[in-house]
Structures are given as structure tokens and as C-alpha cells.
Write a protein that holds these residues in place. Sequence first.
Motif, mmCIF file in Angstrom:
data_model
loop_
_atom_site.group_PDB
_atom_site.id
_atom_site.type_symbol
_atom_site.label_atom_id
_atom_site.label_comp_id
_atom_site.label_asym_id
_atom_site.label_seq_id
_atom_site.Cartn_x
_atom_site.Cartn_y
_atom_site.Cartn_z
ATOM 1 N N SER A 106 0.848 -1.194 0.000
ATOM 2 C CA SER A 106 0.000 0.000 0.000
ATOM 3 C C SER A 106 0.880 1.240 0.000
ATOM 4 O O SER A 106 2.100 1.157 0.178
ATOM 5 N N PRO B 93 -4.341 0.637 -0.716
ATOM 6 C CA PRO B 93 -3.701 -0.494 -1.384
ATOM 7 C C PRO B 93 -3.243 -0.131 -2.798
ATOM 8 O O PRO B 93 -3.901 0.673 -3.471
ATOM 9 N N GLY C 61 -8.971 -2.716 -2.874
ATOM 10 C CA GLY C 61 -7.979 -3.746 -2.591
ATOM 11 C C GLY C 61 -8.248 -4.870 -3.583
ATOM 12 O O GLY C 61 -9.356 -4.980 -4.106
ATOM 13 N N CYS D 109 -2.093 -5.194 -0.153
ATOM 14 C CA CYS D 109 -2.801 -4.847 -1.402
ATOM 15 C C CYS D 109 -4.150 -5.551 -1.504
ATOM 16 O O CYS D 109 -4.902 -5.277 -2.437
ATOM 17 N N GLU E 223 -4.009 -4.800 7.534
ATOM 18 C CA GLU E 223 -2.669 -4.281 7.241
ATOM 19 C C GLU E 223 -1.755 -4.575 8.411
ATOM 20 O O GLU E 223 -1.720 -3.818 9.383
#
Length: 420
Positions: A112, A245, A260, A280, A296
Motif C-alpha cells: 500500500s 492499497p 484492494g 494490497c 494491514e
Amino acid sequence: MTGRVLIAGGGEAGLSIATTLRDLGYGGDVCIVTAEDTPPYQRPPLSKEFLHHDAELTSVQLRAPEFFLDRGIDLLLGRTVEAATLNDSGGLAVLDDGTEIAFDKLALATGSTPLTLPVPGMDLPGVVSLRTLADASRLRSELDRARRVVVVGGGFIGLEVAATARNRGLDVSVIQAGDRLMSRVVAEPVSSFIHEYHTTQGIRIVLETKVTGVNAQNGRVDSVELHSGESIPADLVVVGVGAEPVTGLAERLGLACERGIVVDAHARTSHPAVVAAGDCTVQPHPNGRNRLIAIESVNNATEQGRTAAYTLLGRSPGTRGVPWFWSNQGALKLQIAGLSDGYDDIIVRRDSTERLTVLYYRMGDLLAADSVNNPRDHMAVKRALADGNTIDPVCAANTAVPLKSLITHRTEIKHAQRVP
Ligand SMILES: Cc1cc2nc3c(=O)[nH]c(=O)nc-3n(C[C@H](O)[C@H](O)[C@H](O)COP(=O)(O)OP(=O)(O)OC[C@H]3O[C@@H](n4cnc5c(N)ncnc54)[C@H](O)[C@@H]3O)c2cc1C
């Protein structure tokens, strides 16, 4: 399977895919193409230890250079995968310098990128965001010169940088648009606890106001303007307002993306020759909730990368571990086990100004816990969740009772609750 697996992105997720392929005995080519010109490294220290000390760049490396040679992993640094043609049995990728690489399977681990603020002055010298080792090196030398630091964003990265800057003796203000710190991820008692800690350290926290612009003097940042009308002097502004992302390549490949790259629990994308892992992606909620979630964290990047490698080889990775996360903000060590979203009840365990645990429940079942300076509680919750158990909420607030002694089978608690 032989042939070649091409991995776009050399962060935690990309590295995990490559190493797991080799661990599983994959004998074909494994090639990581990554945009940065540094071999895979850890990001967590970049907002913590790395800013503090004169840490060597090598201290954050995930693997020594010879590892890649020994394991037969080709590492192409400073290059991006720009496009690819795909068919059911593989494809051909095109890099930014025109190089073409044929592959049998493609893995996307593109991570990201930091969000910025749509206000004037964001491109001024002295305004920085933090994602890469290059960003961290720049920030570290800015901290060497700075006296007054304004951190925009009261999330994990913003607060970690703020704590580090304050430890270095700098004057630090944190501007948070919401009405409490880290409001996206933790419940109010955790926000308050963390707020109290940072203010005690001498950090000024300004809530419920937005930055409207950054002013310059002599071509450098000089102050930050707030919606409230206040202007805060600053010679360094750190923007930590979240990340988005990196999905450009996936979109060009026609893969399903919803803020994403959409993957299933096996890290499969909407194309059979392509898997994806890490920051991502968005994936099915591990708690069975009917929505996709972006996770994340290092733990997710490595676990999902591992899953992707199993999937590439047509094998089952077994069950995933409990999601977990940490954030070190000065002396404050926050550990999160599980995913708390969707909770309908919390139990607060607090026996001192130094320690706190908040347990999150949904319909009486334990979902997650945030523990501050309380590794025992964190481990107990992780264990309970891993075994599919819960922690009796009736006694959980009693800090004289260790949490691990309250671990109970879910059905026992439900049964006990039904008995009048
Ligand atoms: C400062 C900071 C502190 C953090 N602290 C913590 C923490 O304390 N605890 C925790 O759990 N998590 C923490 N995180 C989050 C954690 O580091 C990330 O979740 C994790 O590193 C994600 O790994 P990744 O491999 O998915 O992505 P990344 O590490 O972002 O790697 C993706 C790589 O792919 C490259 N790339 C992108 N597009 C292409 C392309 N087309 N071709 C080739 N390469 C490409 C990118 O340049 C990048 O190098 C932190 C993150 C940051 C930035």
C-alpha cells in the motif's frame, strides 16, 4: 509444478510467498520484482527504533543477501511489473524498462501507499510521510534538525513517530480529525489510556479539527493551519493519515478490486493464474462476517503470503492463525489479538496507570482484545481464540484473576448464561 512463479512486490508478503514455495520443495524459478532498490526489509522499526538510533540500514533487513542466492530466489530490485498478458496456463509480464518475463503463475504483493491530504502545502520541504526505508532515512535526518514537529493523524504510525520524536526531546503536537486517538481500531478506554500516556510525556494532542493547509517560510514548512483557526508553528510535519492499497497493476490485469485486490481465503484472485497477498488485498472476514476486510499487518502479510504459496502448488495450508498486531509508542506496548469489529460489548481490565486490557465480545463470544503493557493477557486471549474458546466475561474485569484461568469452551459460557 515447475516453470516460474513471478512475484510483484518484495515486502513481507512477497518474501513469504517466495520462501514458502522453497520450503515446500518447489523446484521451478522464483523471481521477485520489486519497485524499491533495497532487498526485503521490515517496516515496523521505521516508525520506532530506526528513527531513534543511528541504526544501520542492514538492521531492518529481513534476510541476508546470501539467503536469496542459497534459496535460488531471483531478486530484481528497482523495477516494477507494469503489465502482463494472462492465460489459464500463465502469461508474460512487462517491466517498466521493457523487459519481458514469462511466468506460469503470478503473485501480486504490491502493498500500500500513504494517503496524503488534499490541502495546500503538502509538497513543501519538511512535510513527510512514512512508508519506505528511504522515507524513514529522510525523516530521521529531518528529526536531527527539527525542534517543533506536527504529526497529522492520531493512528498507529502517527503516534509511534510522535512518541519517538518526543523521546528525542522535540516539541510535538498531534492533530487528529476524529474525537479520539486510533478511533478506527480500538475502543474508547484504549484511546483514553493512550491519550493520557502521550500527554503525560508532554505531547500536545488536538482532537476534532482538520488541517487546512501548511505554510512556508524561505521555501520550507513553517506552520500548520487548523480548521479551528489556530496556527501551530512547525519545522517538520509528518503526515500519517492512512494508506491505500496499490492495485494499479491488478486493475490493468482486469482482476476484481474493491478498495484492494479481492482474494478468497486461499489468496486466489479472480484469475486462476494469479494469487495476491498482504496490504494490497481485501479478503473474506476471518470471523465469518459477511464482508471483505483489509488487514494491514506483518502477521497478515506473512500468513497470507504463506497461504498464497500453498495455493500456487495446489496444496492446502491448513487453518490460519489468530490475526494479531502490535504498536510500540515509547514505553507503551499495545498488542492486539483477533479482530474486534462488530463487537457489542467490552470488558475493561485495569489495575494501574501502566496496564490495561480491553476484551471485545459479540453475543457473549470473545472476538479480540487490546492489551497495553500486558503480554500475559495478550497471550491468554490469543490462545483462547486459537483454540476456538472464549473468556468468561463475568470475571474478566477482575485483574486479580489471571485471564488464562478464565478460558472456557464457548458453549459452556452460553449455557451458563441461559441458566437463571
Ligand atoms: C512505518 C510503518 C510501521 C508499521 N508498524 C507495524 C507494526 O508495528 N506492526 C505491524 O503488524 N505492522 C506494522 N506496519 C504494517 C506492515 O509493515 C505492513 O502491513 C506490511 O509490511 C505489508 O507488507 P506487504 O508485503 O503487503 O507490502 P509492502 O511491505 O508495502 O511491500 C510491497 C512492495 O511492493 C512494491 N511494489 C508495488 N507495486 C509494484 C509493482 N507493480 N511491481 C513491483 N513492485 C511493486 C512496493 O514498492 C513495496 O516495496 C507498519 C507499516 C509502516 C509503513
